[in-house]
Design a protein around this motif. Structure first.
Motif, mmCIF file in Angstrom:
data_model
loop_
_atom_site.group_PDB
_atom_site.id
_atom_site.type_symbol
_atom_site.label_atom_id
_atom_site.label_comp_id
_atom_site.label_asym_id
_atom_site.label_seq_id
_atom_site.Cartn_x
_atom_site.Cartn_y
_atom_site.Cartn_z
ATOM 1 N N LYS A 227 -2.457 -0.056 -3.570
ATOM 2 C CA LYS A 227 -1.369 -0.876 -3.034
ATOM 3 C C LYS A 227 -0.125 -0.013 -2.881
ATOM 4 O O LYS A 227 0.155 0.855 -3.722
ATOM 5 C CB LYS A 227 -1.076 -2.045 -3.981
ATOM 6 C CG LYS A 227 0.120 -2.918 -3.590
ATOM 7 C CD LYS A 227 0.360 -4.017 -4.611
ATOM 8 C CE LYS A 227 1.684 -4.731 -4.403
ATOM 9 N NZ LYS A 227 1.720 -5.485 -3.147
ATOM 10 N N TYR A 231 1.064 -2.432 2.179
ATOM 11 C CA TYR A 231 -0.321 -2.865 2.310
ATOM 12 C C TYR A 231 -1.054 -2.825 0.977
ATOM 13 O O TYR A 231 -0.660 -2.121 0.047
ATOM 14 C CB TYR A 231 -1.074 -1.982 3.320
ATOM 15 C CG TYR A 231 -0.606 -2.141 4.741
ATOM 16 C CD1 TYR A 231 -1.060 -3.202 5.532
ATOM 17 C CD2 TYR A 231 0.310 -1.251 5.289
ATOM 18 C CE1 TYR A 231 -0.630 -3.356 6.834
ATOM 19 C CE2 TYR A 231 0.750 -1.396 6.599
ATOM 20 C CZ TYR A 231 0.280 -2.450 7.363
ATOM 21 O OH TYR A 231 0.714 -2.612 8.648
ATOM 22 N N ILE A 232 -2.134 -3.574 0.930
ATOM 23 C CA ILE A 232 -3.085 -3.472 -0.175
ATOM 24 C C ILE A 232 -4.462 -3.190 0.425
ATOM 25 O O ILE A 232 -4.854 -3.795 1.426
ATOM 26 C CB ILE A 232 -3.097 -4.742 -1.051
ATOM 27 C CG1 ILE A 232 -4.087 -4.568 -2.206
ATOM 28 C CG2 ILE A 232 -3.409 -5.997 -0.252
ATOM 29 C CD1 ILE A 232 -3.970 -5.638 -3.276
ATOM 30 N N PHE A 233 -5.163 -2.208 -0.166
ATOM 31 C CA PHE A 233 -6.507 -1.825 0.256
ATOM 32 C C PHE A 233 -7.470 -2.146 -0.874
ATOM 33 O O PHE A 233 -7.199 -1.848 -2.036
ATOM 34 C CB PHE A 233 -6.578 -0.329 0.555
ATOM 35 C CG PHE A 233 -5.812 0.107 1.771
ATOM 36 C CD1 PHE A 233 -6.477 0.416 2.954
ATOM 37 C CD2 PHE A 233 -4.436 0.216 1.739
ATOM 38 C CE1 PHE A 233 -5.774 0.824 4.077
ATOM 39 C CE2 PHE A 233 -3.717 0.629 2.854
ATOM 40 C CZ PHE A 233 -4.388 0.935 4.034
ATOM 41 N N VAL A 241 -14.024 -1.439 3.396
ATOM 42 C CA VAL A 241 -12.625 -1.625 3.004
ATOM 43 C C VAL A 241 -12.051 -2.870 3.674
ATOM 44 O O VAL A 241 -12.236 -3.088 4.873
ATOM 45 C CB VAL A 241 -11.780 -0.397 3.400
ATOM 46 C CG1 VAL A 241 -10.296 -0.647 3.129
ATOM 47 C CG2 VAL A 241 -12.252 0.839 2.647
ATOM 48 N N TYR A 243 -8.198 -4.642 4.105
ATOM 49 C CA TYR A 243 -6.786 -4.306 3.892
ATOM 50 C C TYR A 243 -5.891 -5.262 4.661
ATOM 51 O O TYR A 243 -6.312 -5.956 5.580
ATOM 52 C CB TYR A 243 -6.515 -2.848 4.269
ATOM 53 C CG TYR A 243 -6.129 -2.604 5.711
ATOM 54 C CD1 TYR A 243 -4.836 -2.192 6.042
ATOM 55 C CD2 TYR A 243 -7.046 -2.771 6.743
ATOM 56 C CE1 TYR A 243 -4.478 -1.951 7.355
ATOM 57 C CE2 TYR A 243 -6.702 -2.527 8.053
ATOM 58 C CZ TYR A 243 -5.402 -2.113 8.361
ATOM 59 O OH TYR A 243 -5.048 -1.884 9.666
ATOM 60 N N LEU A 250 -6.850 -10.523 3.657
ATOM 61 C CA LEU A 250 -7.241 -9.174 4.070
ATOM 62 C C LEU A 250 -8.326 -9.215 5.148
ATOM 63 O O LEU A 250 -9.146 -10.122 5.183
ATOM 64 C CB LEU A 250 -7.740 -8.377 2.853
ATOM 65 C CG LEU A 250 -6.784 -8.238 1.663
ATOM 66 C CD1 LEU A 250 -7.383 -7.322 0.612
ATOM 67 C CD2 LEU A 250 -5.418 -7.740 2.101
ATOM 68 N N GLU A 287 -1.137 3.877 10.475
ATOM 69 C CA GLU A 287 -2.167 2.854 10.274
ATOM 70 C C GLU A 287 -3.445 3.149 11.057
ATOM 71 O O GLU A 287 -3.963 2.309 11.796
ATOM 72 C CB GLU A 287 -1.634 1.469 10.649
ATOM 73 C CG GLU A 287 -0.472 1.000 9.797
ATOM 74 C CD GLU A 287 -0.010 -0.389 10.182
ATOM 75 O OE1 GLU A 287 -0.877 -1.248 10.429
ATOM 76 O OE2 GLU A 287 1.207 -0.611 10.251
#
Length: 652
Positions: A227, A231-233, A241, A243, A250, A287
């Motif tokens: 994080k 963003y949070i992955f 993944v 995100y 997500l 991104e």
């Protein structure tokens, strides 16, 4: 009789189904007053001023004892419950019927009634509770239980099943009563589902409760987390993944594909993603993925050194070092592996972590211990070369570094190691012997204070490295996970800690998490002599009362093998519970029992003893001492010999 209460004078108030309310002076067995009514009196409540409130012919009655005066307030529907709110100086009133979803209140400040809309429908009746945070709970007949926010402007339904697919929701729809005990546990009496216990979640959040994307929610087997501010992955076992900006919504990163994700590593605005099929580099600013490679398989970890070289760990092929400028040139990859011919061997090819401490030492954890890597000499020193002590496990699930201390999560506990003068020393260990419920440690991280946070298979544990106290959080505290995954965690600026499991992500703020601060009382539960349970009965020579209320245990010389059981009476279970005892007359020291709630005595000599027992949930705040006398009589032969000896001595 369907309701009971007591006024400030000690008189008993009894509500009936069709005879109204009776006031009885029970000490003198005298009827003082009757309030005749044909309606059912579901509740009688004494408020914070000593006034008595109750239903009278489907109207609200307030009786002022000091003035012997009754005031009647008109109501459309019958009254189901009344709550006295000292905090707001109010009386809350609920009424029955599907058409009435309002909650009524009488204010002592304004001497007026007011209403709020709850949107809570009940077919028959409603019961209320004002909890220790001054929130209102409403239990319904037909639609479960609801809880307000802090200012009582909104009511939300409380899920009583919490993932229990083996239970019917209808069994918990009809509420008979709500109660909060002194340990802040909410108890619900239901018509068909028995008694339900609700414990506040302490501040833990469960991802599965807030996710609204079906694909994301169905793939919550989480192997890795990252994080940042934007963003949070989340890495998964089967779907690559996911995100986005919020954990609730997500989306899958399609370029990665449906592959197992093993690790995330961020450096200089780039996110390195290790997968079973290779690794990728994701540009966090633009991104997008800017590099992908399938040359290495089952990539588990990364470390960039001096902005120019990168170490890459793998699950089966050992360790690779390569210049960042040469990632596309496979011939420039230096491989360090067990039985490697070109470079010095590493003890194990299964790499679980690569980290650098504050002194720039590079540490590599494997399934055969920890290695110290010298980049310039390209040599490895195994922990067996660095330390005299032997850890109980050579398998390292993951490592984290706090300053110059390495914390190793293993299947046999959590161990802290420190390098001084080229010697690695074991400086701390947290295992079952210290009070853990499980030795299998999956991941470890730290907060801004002295606390270590780690996950076992089913718990999140807080360990204070200064006072050595352990606090475990599990299902009862809101940690809703079947099992945590190894190495699946992330610490975002000490403000949010994430632990990933096979079916959920648990996240929380360690700085605001509620602590377990209850101080339970001790109850003696059973006495066993020669492994046979002993119960109190009339004429008993062993006990003078039920074991919890007995003042003494009297035993013969043949009964010197016995045990005494006890329990902490706070309904929080065995999690975070500790016991200790002192046997006055034998040893004045307190004996630590950890979480064992039984003491076994064998071969205790004749004499008079007093047993003291205490319990605690943090090893700092101990309960009031529970004591019982133990008298162990000598054998008749020894008693006669002692009498003869005393008589002979007196004669001489």
């Amino acid at each position: 009789m369907i309701s009971l209460s007591e006024d400030d004078n000690g008189n008993i108030w009894i509500g009936t189904s069709d005879k109204g309310v009776f006031v009885i002076d029970y000490k003198n067995e005298k009827l003082l007053k009757q309030f005749a009514s044909l309606s059912q009196v579901y509740c009688i409540v004494k408020d914070f001023q000593g006034n008595m409130w109750f239903d009278l012919n489907r109207n609200l009655a307030k009786y002022n004892i000091a003035q012997n005066k009754t005031e009647i307030y008109q109501f459309k529907n019958y009254i189901t419950d009344i709550i006295s709110d000292t905090f707001r100086q109010k009386i809350w009133i609920s009424s029955g019927g599907k058409t009435d979803t309002k909650l009524y209140s009488y204010s002592y400040e304004t001497n007026k009634f007011d209403t709020i809309e709850t949107n809570v429908v009940s077919e028959f009746t409603k019961k209320m509770l004002l909890d220790n945070r001054n929130r209102l709970w409403i239990g319904t007949w037909g639609d479960g239980v609801f809880r307000s926010n802090d200012d009582i402007t909104k009511f939300d339904k409380v899920n009583l099943l919490s993932g229990r697919i083996d239970k019917e929701i209808s069994s918990y729809s009809n509420l008979l009563n709500i109660h909060q005990d002194k340990n802040n546990i909410i108890w619900l009496a239901t018509a068909n589902g028995g008694v339900v216990r609700i414990v506040e979640a302490n501040g833990f959040q469960n991802a599965d409760k807030i996710i609204n994307e079906p694909e994301w929610k169905s793939n919550l087997n989480v192997t890795s987390i990252y994080k940042d501010e934007n963003y949070i992955f989340v890495g998964t076992v089967f779907k690559g993944v996911f995100y986005g900006k919020d954990i609730s919504s997500l989306k899958q990163l399609k370029e990665i594909g449906n592959v197992r994700i093993n690790s995330f590593y961020e450096f200089d605005g780039k996110l390195y993603i290790g997968t079973n099929d290779g690794f990728h580099i994701f540009d966090l600013n633009n991104e997008k993925i800017i590099f992908s490679s399938d040359f290495l398989q089952k990539v588990t970890s990364f470390l960039i050194i001096d902005y120019k070289d990168i170490l890459i760990g793998m699950q089966e092929q050992g360790l690779v070092m390569v210049s960042l400028d040469s990632l596309e040139n496979q011939s420039s990859y230096k491989i360090y592996a067990k039985a490697s011919k070109d470079y010095q061997n590493i003890k194990n090819n299964r790499i679980t972590g690569i980290l650098q401490d504050k002194n720039n030492n590079i540490w590599i954890s494997t399934y055969n211990g920890i290695h110290l890597f010298d980049k310039d000499k390209e040599t490895f020193l195994h922990q067996s070369d660095l330390m005299k002590e032997k850890l109980s496990s050579i398998i390292i699930n993951s490592i984290s570094i706090q300053g110059d201390v390495i914390w190793a999560a293993t299947p046999s506990g959590l161990f802290a190691l420190k390098l001084e003068y080229q010697k690695l020393t074991l400086v701390d260990a947290v295992t079952k012997e210290n009070g853990l419920n499980s030795d299998f440690i999956c991941s470890v991280t730290f907060d801004k204070d002295a606390s270590i946070w780690f996950s076992t298979y089913t718990e999140i544990v807080k360990y204070n490295s200064i006072d050595k106290t352990i606090t475990s959080y599990a299902d009862i505290n809101g940690v809703k996970v079947i099992s945590f995954n190894k190495g699946s965690f992330f610490n975002y600026k000490n403000q949010e800690i994430f632990f990933g499991g096979i079916d959920n992500i648990i996240f929380f703020n360690p700085n605001t998490l509620g602590n377990i601060r209850t101080v339970p009382e001790i109850i003696f539960t059973n006495l066993r002599i020669n492994n046979k349970r002993i119960d109190f009965n009339e004429g008993s020579k062993i006990l003078d009362n039920n074991i919890n209320y007995a003042s003494e245990i009297r035993l013969s010389h043949k009964e010197n093998s016995f045990s005494l059981g006890f329990v902490a009476n706070d309904f929080f279970g065995k999690l975070n519970i500790y016991y200790r005892y002192q046997l006055e007359g034998q040893n004045d020291a307190w004996i630590d029992l950890q979480n064992r709630n039984e003491i076994n005595f064998a071969g205790l000599g004749p004499g008079n003893y007093t047993l003291h027992v205490q319990t605690s949930r943090d090893k700092q705040n101990w309960s009031k001492i529970k004591s019982i006398k133990i008298t162990l009589l000598p054998s008749p032969g020894k008693a006669l010999w002692l009498c003869f000896f005393i008589s002979f001595s007196s004669f001489q």
